[in-house]
Every structure is written in structure tokens, then in C-alpha cells.
Write an enzyme that holds these catalytic residues in place. Structure first.
Site, PDB file in Angstrom:
ATOM      1  N   CYS A   1       0.693  -1.402   0.171  1.00  0.00           N
ATOM      2  CA  CYS A   1       0.052  -0.189   0.129  1.00  0.00           C
ATOM      3  C   CYS A   1       0.785   1.657   0.214  1.00  0.00           C
ATOM      4  CB  CYS A   1      -0.662   0.057   1.153  1.00  0.00           C
ATOM      5  SG  CYS A   1      -2.160   0.881   0.563  1.00  0.00           S
TER       6      CYS A   1
ATOM      7  N   HIS B   1      -3.463  -5.632   1.305  1.00  0.00           N
ATOM      8  CA  HIS B   1      -3.711  -6.483   2.216  1.00  0.00           C
ATOM      9  C   HIS B   1      -4.484  -7.458   2.207  1.00  0.00           C
ATOM     10  CE1 HIS B   1      -2.485  -2.046   3.834  1.00  0.00           C
ATOM     11  NE2 HIS B   1      -3.591  -1.450   3.231  1.00  0.00           N
TER      12      HIS B   1
END
Length: 524
Positions: free
Chosen positions: A357, A464
Site C-alpha cells: 500500500c 492487504h
């Protein structure tokens, strides 16, 4: 009939409310009831994407799994995501709507409280039991009139309250009785019992103290839960072992909400045996979704360190740069702290580097913010380890995905929560092939990049939750072991047959007065 409600409140943050709530979710679900978790307002940068496409706190997603449910934005209508020591992003019903500097802001209260009521009313009309988690302590007298998370929610749901204290912190009798005595008379009536968490030793030695609590308050001690050294579920998502908590006009001093700390932790010994893999996770001031690494922590031959400063003595076998709520600020911190040089030195020495991310964005060549989302509208150089460029936009992307890891062909699922689009330049292969977004099939869609050139091995992804998948985790860790000259092996969980929710529910049931609990909750 509306659902019956059980509320787990605590004497402070991080006494185990989230885990205890998850246990009761599982206990009730196993008895055949329709059960749903709820938390009016959570403060955490550990979040996940719910089935509607919005964000909720990670703790409620774990509790939903204990109930056998998909996460929903109704389970956590208000999520505060810390951005600095005095500012948080407000996520209302899954979507970011404002920035907050004080929970006393009347507009914030006016906007959020009705949605909390609506969400709770909806859930209570659809389920048999609602297991509600409180936040921080219900007895913060200076903040009480602004607190809609604890006793106001309990009153709204007509909930029976169990007050949890953590004996591992010490002072358990002062915790429980002190919190209870600070409650108003009507609030005391809602407290049905106390629960002591994380006890080490023989609970019989506590009996005189437990009897004293009952004589003093007239309330029963429901049970004493043991300290579980190999606890296999994510605990309260505000965990911090160093540094202060986000301060929203008094939140830090009063531990009113579960807030995310910002100065890192290093809770493992640097000592590594010849067969152990050493993984460094760079701890950022505004780190988010560090639950990505809990599965790695539980691997028996992995030593996971959280570093907030460079290690001058040895290099790891893998470096991970995690997600962050404030990428540009944390990129500046990485440079000033010397961690940028450390990451670059590791990469040049042949140590694999993975960015997730915001960490993925930092590893690129540049990060541009023309709309001033995180800065004054400038562009900054990244660490230059991946051939990608990122441009920020105002719209946040929150998506659940199903994908294939292209190297191992392992199927994975997870979620994206980020602002900005990252474009790969020449010389980078995709990391994942996306099969579905929010349940809809997609074609020719890829995520992330990786490069292998000479000794350099650098990877980046927006997704994630990858390490929660045993197949992917096994392949990935064995890749790292091979590169480090270690023998391949299976994952720690391969031989484990008991579901971790059932294991934890069993422990709780064995250590509480079940008959009292059944009478309290009118269980048939």
C-alpha cells in the site's frame, strides 16, 4: 422481537475488549443463535473493506468472522483514522466524510450519532443477539457527555454490560472497582458482572479479592481468563508498546478510545538461530493495517522485528515497508530517521524488499499530489527501488479483491484501501493478477510490480491480507529462505485442526460461570 444485547466494556484501552467480544460472538453462534458484532465508534488505522465496499475497523471484521458473517458497515458505523497527533479522518458508514480535531465538535456529534442509532436498530431487528464492544473506559468524567460509544449505546440497546480489566497491567481491583464507582447510578445497574483477563498462575489465590469485589459492589465476578501466550487471533487493534496515543482534545490522557500509536515497537529479541528467518517491518509514525503481519509473527521459524531506527549490526532476510495513513509525512520520516538509507542498503545487498500500500508507493520513483490531498500540492521523489510513479486523487479506493500471485500461482483474497493511482514503467512485471473486485469478475487487471535484477529483488502491492493465506505464505517464506540459504519448510499452522475462534471460545467458556451467563442472557 428485537435482539438481546451484550456489551463488553473495559477499564481502559487494550484490556482485551475486542478479543472477549469475539469469544462471546463465537459462544453464542455455536449455540445456534444469529449473532452480530457492533461498535459505535472505533479509532484505528487497522481497517478492512466490508461487503458494501466501505471501511470498518479490523476488530469488528474479526468478530464478524467469529459469527460466520461477512463484515458490514453497519457493524462499525463510525471509524476514526488517525492522521497526526491531533487530527483524524472520519469514516462514516464506510466512507470518508470529514477531518476531526475534537470529539466535542457538535457537528461531528450531530452527524454521527443518528447513523449509529440507525445501524444498531437495523442489526437488532435482524439478529437474535448483538455483541457490542465499548471503547477505552466508560468512566472518563471529563469526556462523558461526548461519549456515545459506551453507556449511551448500552442504554440504546438495553444491553447487559460486562466490565473487563487486565490483571497483567496490575492494579486489577482498583481498575474494576474504581471504574464502577465513577459510573452514574443508572449505569451501575447495567453492569451485570466483572471479568478479569490475562491472569498468570493459579486463580484460587484471587478468591479473597474476588469475594471483596462482590461485597463492595454487589456484582459478581463472571470469571478469570488465563494469559494465553500463543493467542491466535488479532487483539485490540490499537496495540502499542512505545510512544503516545493520538490526542483529540484529551483522548491521549484519558484513553477514551482505541487509538493507534505512532513511534514503533520492537518486541522480539534480535537473536536469530541458524534456521530462523529474520524479517524487519519498518515501523512508521502513522502505520496502518499492521495486522497484515500477525500471521508472520506466529510462524515458529520467523523472527519479526518492528524497526523505528536502522540496525547498525546486521541485515535481515526480508524488509517490509507497510501501509500508512499519511504516506508523504511518513516518507519524510523514513528519510530523516535514516531508514531510507537502511532500506536501500538492504536492497543493494540482495535483501528482498516488499512494499504494501503506502509502502509500495514509497518504493517508487515519485509521488505527486497535485490536488493537495496529503501536502501543499507538490511532488516528491520516492526511494527509487521500483519503476513506478504515483499520483494522488481525492477519491479513496476501498475494494475487496480475489487474485492470483503470478509467481506461485497461489490464489489469494484481500482488500485495497488507498488514495492515489500507481503506474508501472518499463522493466517491472505485475505482482498479482486480479480475478474479482467486489465479487465482480474482471479481465486483464493486475496489481503491483516486482523486479528481479542481478541480486536485487523488490516487490510492491496494494493488497492487504496476503499473508493470511497459508499457500501464499508458505511459497513466499520459502522463497525468502532459499535466498537466505535456509531449508524450505511448511507453515506453522499446517497441523492445527481446531479453529482459533473455537479454541478461544472454549478457553473463555471453561473459565466463566456459565450458568450465570446463561441466566443473564436468557439462553435456552
Amino acid at each position: 422481537m428485537p435482539a438481546k444485547a451484550l456489551m463488553i466494556q473495559g477499564t481502559a484501552s487494550h484490556v482485551g475488549k475486542s478479543a472477549v467480544a469475539a469469544a462471546f460472538c463465537r459462544i453464542l453462534t455455536r449455540r445456534g443463535y444469529r449473532v452480530v458484532p457492533f461498535k459505535a465508534q472505533n479509532m484505528s488505522n487497522n481497517s478492512c473493506v466490508a461487503k458494501e465496499g466501505g471501511e470498518i475497523g479490523r476488530a469488528q471484521a474479526v468478530q464478524a468472522e467469529a459469527c460466520g458473517l461477512e463484515p458490514s458497515i453497519l457493524m462499525n458505523p463510525v471509524l476514526l483514522k488517525p492522521e497526526s497527533d491531533s487530527k483524524a479522518q472520519v469514516v462514516l458508514m464506510g466512507k470518508p466524510v470529514a477531518r476531526l480535531t475534537s470529539i466535542a465538535d457538535p457537528l461531528y456529534q450531530k452527524r454521527c450519532v443518528p447513523r449509529v442509532r440507525e445501524a444498531l436498530k437495523t442489526l437488532m431487528g435482524q439478529y437474535d443477539y448483538v455483541v457490542i464492544e465499548g471503547a477505552g473506559s466508560p468512566a472518563e468524567v471529563n469526556l462523558k457527555r461526548h461519549d456515545f460509544v459506551n453507556m449511551r449505546t448500552a442504554k440504546l440497546a438495553k444491553a447487559h454490560v460486562i466490565l473487563v480489566g487486565d490483571i497483567d497491567w496490575g492494579g486489577i481491583f482498583a481498575q474494576l472497582v474504581g471504574t464502577y464507582e465513577l459510573l452514574a447510578g443508572s449505569e451501575k445497574k447495567r453492569v451485570q458482572a466483572f471479568l478479569i483477563n490475562k491472569f498468570r498462575g493459579n486463580p484460587k489465590i484471587l478468591k479473597p479479592g474476588l469475594d471483596w469485589i462482590t461485597r463492595r459492589t454487589g456484582k459478581k465476578v463472571l470469571g478469570v481468563l488465563p494469559f494465553v501466550s500463543d493467542f491466535d487471533l488479532d487483539e485490540e487493534d490499537s496495540i502499542s508498546q512505545k510512544g503516545g496515543r493520538t490526542d483529540l482534545n484529551g483522548l491521549r490522557a484519558n484513553t477514551y478510545l482505541d487509538a493507534l500509536s505512532g513511534n514503533g515497537r520492537d518486541h522480539r529479541s534480535v537473536h536469530v538461530t541458524t534456521q530462523q528467518l529474520l524479517i524487519d517491518v519498518i515501523w512508521l509514525p502513522h502505520v496502518s493495517n499492521f495486522t497484515d503481519f500477525h500471521a508472520l509473527e506466529r510462524e515458529k521459524n520467523v523472527v519479526l522485528r518492528y524497526l523505528d531506527k536502522p540496525d547498525r549490526h546486521r541485515l535481515p532476510d526480508l524488509v517490509i515497508l507497510p501501509g500508512t495513513k499519511s504516506t508523504l509525512k511518513d516518507l519524510e520520516h523514513v528519510r530523516k530517521s535514516g531508514l531510507a538509507d537502511y532500506i536501500t542498503r538492504c536492497a543493494r545487498a540482495g535483501v528482498p524488499v516488499l512494499g504494501i500500500c503506502g509502502g509500495y508507493q514509497m518504493l517508487g520513483r515519485s509521488l505527486s499530489d497535485p490536488m493537495g490531498v496529503e501536502s501543499d500540492g507538490d511532488s516528491r521523489p520516492g526511494l527509487g527501488l521500483l519503476p513506478v510513479r504515483t499520483v494522488y486523487h481525492r477519491e479513496k479506493k476501498t475494494t475487496r479483491v480475489r487474485a492470483v500471485h503470478l509467481e506461485s500461482r497461489s490464489e489469494v483474497s484481500g482488500y485495497e484501501i488507498h488514495i492515489g493511482q500507481t503506474k508501472a514503467l518499463n522493466g517491472a512485471a505485475p505482482f498479482l493478477k486480479i480475478l474479482e473486485r467486489d465479487g465482480q469478475q474482471v479481465k486483464s487487471c493486475y496489481d503491483g510490480v516486482f523486479i528481479k535484477k542481478d541480486a536485487t529483488y523488490v516487490m510492491g502491492t496494494y493488497v492487504h491480507g496476503l499473508f493470511d493465506h497459508p499457500g501464499f505464505r508458505r511459497h513466499f517464506l520459502n522463497q525468502m529462505r532459499f535466498k537466505a540459504g535456509l531449508a524450505s519448510e511448511g507453515t506453522h499452522h499446517e497441523g492445527q485442526t481446531l479453529n482459533p475462534f473455537d479454541r478461544w471460545a472454549d478457553i473463555v467458556e471453561e473459565n466463566i460461570d456459565r450458568k450465570f451467563f446463561e441466566r443473564m442472557m436468557d439462553l435456552r
